[in-house]
Design a protein around this motif. Structure first.
Motif: not given
Length: 180
Positions: A82-111
């Motif tokens: 839900r955004g400023l310009f309406g509602i958008r919905s989608w459905i995707e099978p789990v098999s369409a995903y490439a995989g799972v990753t552990n992404r690390v983000r760092s900022s001034l606040s920490g990791v």
């Protein structure tokens, strides 16, 4: 937004003053009619300001008012945004995903570690879990439950579906220690 709005107001003030002068003074309108290039330059400057400041403000406003509800059930990822310009919905099978990753983000606040379900379309990638630290057992557990391989974060970050990324979803053997 707090920085862009005052700057935009300050830069639009001269245009407001010119418009007020044109509305109240027939001589100013006569000068503008007599010099049409002046009107063109003023119009182009106004469009340029709108483009330089209006586009980022619109992007920030859309992002700050967007809400996303995601559920993973029966082998499908269902999302409703839900955004400023309406509602958008989608459905995707789990098999369409490439995989799972552990992404690390760092900022001034920490990791911050994020467990991400990676899709070819970045807008359909889903953050499953975020915390200061995610164990390898948790990554293995989620990838096992979803029946997807773990993608190394460096390869998920350079996700390029046009260059053939889907081979990364296949399990890769662990390399033994290098021998000299």
């Amino acid at each position: 937004m707090a920085v862009l709005c005052p700057i935009l107001i300050a830069l639009l003030t001269p245009f407001w003053l010119v418009l007020a002068k044109l509305a109240s003074d027939p001589a100013a309108r006569a000068v503008l009619v007599g010099r049409p290039m002046l009107a063109l330059h003023l119009g182009l400057a106004l469009v340029a300001l709108g483009w330089i400041f209006g586009w980022p403000l619109l992007f920030l406003a859309r992002g700050s008012f967007r809400r996303r509800l995601i559920s993973i059930e029966n082998g499908f990822v269902t999302a409703s945004e839900r955004g400023l310009f309406g509602i958008r919905s989608w459905i995707e099978p789990v098999s369409a995903y490439a995989g799972v990753t552990n992404r690390v983000r760092s900022s001034l606040s920490g990791v911050r570690h994020e467990l991400v379900l990676v899709h070819a379309s970045a807008s359909k990638s889903v953050i499953l879990y975020a915390s200061p630290r995610i164990s390898q057992e948790a990554v293995d557990s989620v990838s096992g439950q979803l029946n997807l391989a773990e993608i190394p974060s460096r390869e998920a970050a350079s996700f390029a579906p046009l260059h053939g990324f889907f081979h990364l979803a296949e399990p890769r053997p662990q390399l033994a220690a290098a021998q000299i």
